[in-house]
Design a protein around this motif. Structure first.
Motif, PDB file in Angstrom:
ATOM      1  N   PRO A  66       0.805  -1.231   0.000  1.00  0.00           N
ATOM      2  CA  PRO A  66       0.000   0.000   0.000  1.00  0.00           C
ATOM      3  C   PRO A  66       0.836   1.278   0.000  1.00  0.00           C
ATOM      4  N   LEU A  67       1.949   1.303   0.728  1.00  0.00           N
ATOM      5  CA  LEU A  67       2.785   2.497   0.742  1.00  0.00           C
ATOM      6  C   LEU A  67       3.393   2.766  -0.633  1.00  0.00           C
ATOM      7  N   ILE A  68       3.823   1.721  -1.303  1.00  0.00           N
ATOM      8  CA  ILE A  68       4.370   1.885  -2.651  1.00  0.00           C
ATOM      9  C   ILE A  68       3.285   2.402  -3.600  1.00  0.00           C
ATOM     10  N   ALA A  69       2.063   1.862  -3.482  1.00  0.00           N
ATOM     11  CA  ALA A  69       0.966   2.321  -4.333  1.00  0.00           C
ATOM     12  C   ALA A  69       0.621   3.779  -4.057  1.00  0.00           C
ATOM     13  N   ILE A  70       0.634   4.194  -2.791  1.00  0.00           N
ATOM     14  CA  ILE A  70       0.330   5.585  -2.453  1.00  0.00           C
ATOM     15  C   ILE A  70       1.368   6.522  -3.070  1.00  0.00           C
ATOM     16  N   VAL A  71       2.649   6.164  -2.985  1.00  0.00           N
ATOM     17  CA  VAL A  71       3.699   6.997  -3.578  1.00  0.00           C
ATOM     18  C   VAL A  71       3.493   7.126  -5.085  1.00  0.00           C
ATOM     19  N   ARG A  72       3.198   6.017  -5.757  1.00  0.00           N
ATOM     20  CA  ARG A  72       3.027   6.045  -7.210  1.00  0.00           C
ATOM     21  C   ARG A  72       1.817   6.904  -7.612  1.00  0.00           C
ATOM     22  N   GLY A 119      -9.710  -1.588   2.968  1.00  0.00           N
ATOM     23  CA  GLY A 119      -8.259  -1.779   2.949  1.00  0.00           C
ATOM     24  C   GLY A 119      -7.561  -0.964   4.017  1.00  0.00           C
ATOM     25  N   ILE A 120      -8.025   0.273   4.232  1.00  0.00           N
ATOM     26  CA  ILE A 120      -7.435   1.110   5.282  1.00  0.00           C
ATOM     27  C   ILE A 120      -7.664   0.484   6.654  1.00  0.00           C
ATOM     28  N   MET A 121      -8.864  -0.042   6.896  1.00  0.00           N
ATOM     29  CA  MET A 121      -9.147  -0.671   8.188  1.00  0.00           C
ATOM     30  C   MET A 121      -8.342  -1.951   8.371  1.00  0.00           C
ATOM     31  N   LEU A 122      -8.146  -2.721   7.292  1.00  0.00           N
ATOM     32  CA  LEU A 122      -7.333  -3.933   7.390  1.00  0.00           C
ATOM     33  C   LEU A 122      -5.884  -3.594   7.729  1.00  0.00           C
ATOM     34  N   LEU A 123      -5.375  -2.518   7.131  1.00  0.00           N
ATOM     35  CA  LEU A 123      -4.004  -2.107   7.429  1.00  0.00           C
ATOM     36  C   LEU A 123      -3.885  -1.517   8.831  1.00  0.00           C
ATOM     37  N   TRP A 124      -4.963  -0.903   9.313  1.00  0.00           N
ATOM     38  CA  TRP A 124      -4.919  -0.283  10.639  1.00  0.00           C
ATOM     39  C   TRP A 124      -5.047  -1.323  11.747  1.00  0.00           C
ATOM     40  N   LEU A 148      -4.605  -1.521  -1.622  1.00  0.00           N
ATOM     41  CA  LEU A 148      -5.646  -0.564  -1.263  1.00  0.00           C
ATOM     42  C   LEU A 148      -7.018  -1.006  -1.737  1.00  0.00           C
ATOM     43  N   PHE A 149      -7.075  -1.797  -2.802  1.00  0.00           N
ATOM     44  CA  PHE A 149      -8.353  -2.228  -3.372  1.00  0.00           C
ATOM     45  C   PHE A 149      -8.626  -3.711  -3.128  1.00  0.00           C
ATOM     46  N   VAL A 150      -7.618  -4.549  -3.307  1.00  0.00           N
ATOM     47  CA  VAL A 150      -7.810  -5.997  -3.241  1.00  0.00           C
ATOM     48  C   VAL A 150      -6.654  -6.628  -2.480  1.00  0.00           C
ATOM     49  N   CYS A 151      -6.873  -7.885  -2.094  1.00  0.00           N
ATOM     50  CA  CYS A 151      -5.827  -8.714  -1.507  1.00  0.00           C
ATOM     51  C   CYS A 151      -5.599  -9.915  -2.425  1.00  0.00           C
ATOM     52  N   HIS A 152      -4.358 -10.314  -2.546  1.00  0.00           N
ATOM     53  CA  HIS A 152      -4.001 -11.480  -3.335  1.00  0.00           C
ATOM     54  C   HIS A 152      -3.685 -12.632  -2.386  1.00  0.00           C
ATOM     55  N   LEU A 153      -4.360 -13.753  -2.600  1.00  0.00           N
ATOM     56  CA  LEU A 153      -4.156 -14.925  -1.776  1.00  0.00           C
ATOM     57  C   LEU A 153      -3.808 -16.117  -2.662  1.00  0.00           C
ATOM     58  N   GLU A 154      -3.233 -17.131  -2.051  1.00  0.00           N
ATOM     59  CA  GLU A 154      -2.887 -18.359  -2.757  1.00  0.00           C
ATOM     60  C   GLU A 154      -3.402 -19.541  -1.950  1.00  0.00           C
ATOM     61  N   THR A 155      -4.222 -20.379  -2.573  1.00  0.00           N
ATOM     62  CA  THR A 155      -4.768 -21.541  -1.884  1.00  0.00           C
ATOM     63  C   THR A 155      -3.681 -22.594  -1.684  1.00  0.00           C
ATOM     64  N   VAL A 161      -6.151 -16.277  -5.793  1.00  0.00           N
ATOM     65  CA  VAL A 161      -7.435 -15.742  -5.345  1.00  0.00           C
ATOM     66  C   VAL A 161      -7.338 -14.221  -5.339  1.00  0.00           C
ATOM     67  N   PHE A 162      -8.245 -13.570  -6.068  1.00  0.00           N
ATOM     68  CA  PHE A 162      -8.336 -12.114  -6.161  1.00  0.00           C
ATOM     69  C   PHE A 162      -9.510 -11.685  -5.293  1.00  0.00           C
ATOM     70  N   ALA A 163      -9.231 -11.208  -4.092  1.00  0.00           N
ATOM     71  CA  ALA A 163     -10.287 -10.940  -3.108  1.00  0.00           C
ATOM     72  C   ALA A 163     -10.408  -9.444  -2.852  1.00  0.00           C
ATOM     73  N   PRO A 164     -11.528  -8.801  -3.209  1.00  0.00           N
ATOM     74  CA  PRO A 164     -11.729  -7.398  -2.839  1.00  0.00           C
ATOM     75  C   PRO A 164     -11.681  -7.228  -1.327  1.00  0.00           C
ATOM     76  N   ASN A 165     -11.162  -6.095  -0.881  1.00  0.00           N
ATOM     77  CA  ASN A 165     -10.972  -5.888   0.554  1.00  0.00           C
ATOM     78  C   ASN A 165     -12.281  -5.958   1.333  1.00  0.00           C
ATOM     79  N   SER A 166     -13.384  -5.498   0.718  1.00  0.00           N
ATOM     80  CA  SER A 166     -14.664  -5.500   1.430  1.00  0.00           C
ATOM     81  C   SER A 166     -15.134  -6.919   1.737  1.00  0.00           C
ATOM     82  N   THR A 167     -14.758  -7.896   0.890  1.00  0.00           N
ATOM     83  CA  THR A 167     -15.162  -9.281   1.146  1.00  0.00           C
ATOM     84  C   THR A 167     -14.401  -9.883   2.310  1.00  0.00           C
ATOM     85  N   LEU A 168     -13.280  -9.293   2.684  1.00  0.00           N
ATOM     86  CA  LEU A 168     -12.513  -9.771   3.834  1.00  0.00           C
ATOM     87  C   LEU A 168     -12.842  -9.006   5.105  1.00  0.00           C
ATOM     88  N   TRP A 169     -13.310  -7.767   4.947  1.00  0.00           N
ATOM     89  CA  TRP A 169     -13.583  -6.946   6.116  1.00  0.00           C
ATOM     90  C   TRP A 169     -14.982  -7.185   6.680  1.00  0.00           C
TER      91      TRP A 169
END
Length: 309
Positions: A66-72, A119-124, A148-155, A161-169
């Motif tokens: 997320p920090l790298i994405a914010i800088v970009r 995503g912000i709440m997950l990072l916090w 910031l938008f999604v999380c990448h997971l591996e089964t 697995v492409f999981a939007p942050n809202s589906t995890l929160w």
């Protein structure tokens, strides 16, 4: 005369257009150059920040992405503002347009904004980190990246697995890697004639030795759970350190069988060995008296010292 007037007007229009184009062309070229430099700078800074995080070794992998994405994205936004200013766009008018456009985009992309907030709440709060194995209502896997938008997971079998942050929160979640240890238990069905005390001693003593080839169980304990006319059911359990759970689940049942047959003979061949998970309402799941909740006393938190019994 009308034709001559029309030709003269056309010539005047094209001359004016050419003059304006000649005056605007340097600004357009400068804006394009600014965009090219800005996008290159955004990629370069993101790569630089990534290398800096990798070199320090003290930055949490969870917040690196997320920090790298914010800088970009920050560099890209500043680049667009400078390019538009170079084209003659007034900042006051631009901010008004951006405000109206932002409202319209926000209404149209409510789901995307929800993912950013999640995503912000997950990072916090960090219910999980990169590398943790988590389980939700729909999938389970190891966390590879938190964005910031999604999380990448591996089964476990290597699927992406492409999981939007809202589906995890917004759902319940199990983190299999959060606790330093985990309680594992097995239900062992033995013939009624097998010596109960001998079976309990054989099991607890087998895991009390330091043996790297054996799945390590801390605080091994065995007790009689059920007794029927022709069988007795023993519960054997202990705590496994994080990182050793898989090995314990794979090899403990085989080790239980081999230990009982070796110590007590062929008559102690188990009729059944089944791994169980004690329910939350089952008081027998607590290994010691200090772990069990008591009315009027708050539950013991991780890291507290257990009261002496």
């Amino acid at each position: 005369m009308p034709i001559q007037d029309t030709l003269a007007s056309s010539q005047t229009f094209f001359r004016t257009l050419a003059a304006q184009a000649a005056a605007f062309l340097p600004n357009l070229l400068a804006a394009i150059l600014i965009l090219a430099i800005g996008f290159f700078l955004a990629r370069w800074l993101a790569s630089l920040v990534s290398r800096a995080f990798g070199a320090t070794g003290h930055t949490d992998e969870t917040v690196r992405g997320p920090l790298i994405a914010i800088v970009r994205y920050l560099v890209i936004v500043l680049t667009l503002l400078v390019a538009l200013t170079q084209l003659g766009v007034q900042m006051t008018s631009l901010l008004a347009v951006l405000g109206a456009a932002g409202l319209a985009i926000g209404l149209a992309l409510q789901g995307t904004l929800t993912n950013i907030a999640a995503g912000i709440m997950l990072l916090w709060l960090r219910p999980f980190r990169v590398g943790d194995y988590i389980e939700t209502q729909t999938f389970a896997g190891s966390v590879r990246e938190i964005g910031l938008f999604v999380c990448h997971l591996e089964t476990f079998d290597g699927l992406f697995v492409f999981a939007p942050n809202s589906t995890l929160w917004n759902v319940w979640m199990r983190n299999h890697s959060r606790a330093p240890s985990r309680l594992l238990a097995w239900s062992i069905t033995l013939p009624r004639e097998v010596d109960l005390a001998g079976a309990r001693a054989a099991l607890t003593q087998a895991w009390s030795r330091e043996d790297e080839g054996r799945s390590q169980l801390a605080e091994p304990e065995a007790f009689l759970d059920q007794l029927t006319a022709d069988a007795q059911v023993i519960v054997f359990r202990g705590r496994v350190q994080e990182g050793s759970t898989t090995r314990a689940q794979r090899w403990t049942a085989q080790t239980i069988r081999e230990t009982l047959v070796e110590r007590l003979g062929a008559a102690a061949e188990p009729r059944a060995i089944q791994r169980i998970v004690p329910g939350d309402a089952d008081p027998s799941r607590y290994l010691g008296s200090g772990d069990a909740p008591v009315a009027g006393r708050p539950a013991r938190q991780e890291g507290d010292t257990a009261p002496s019994s």
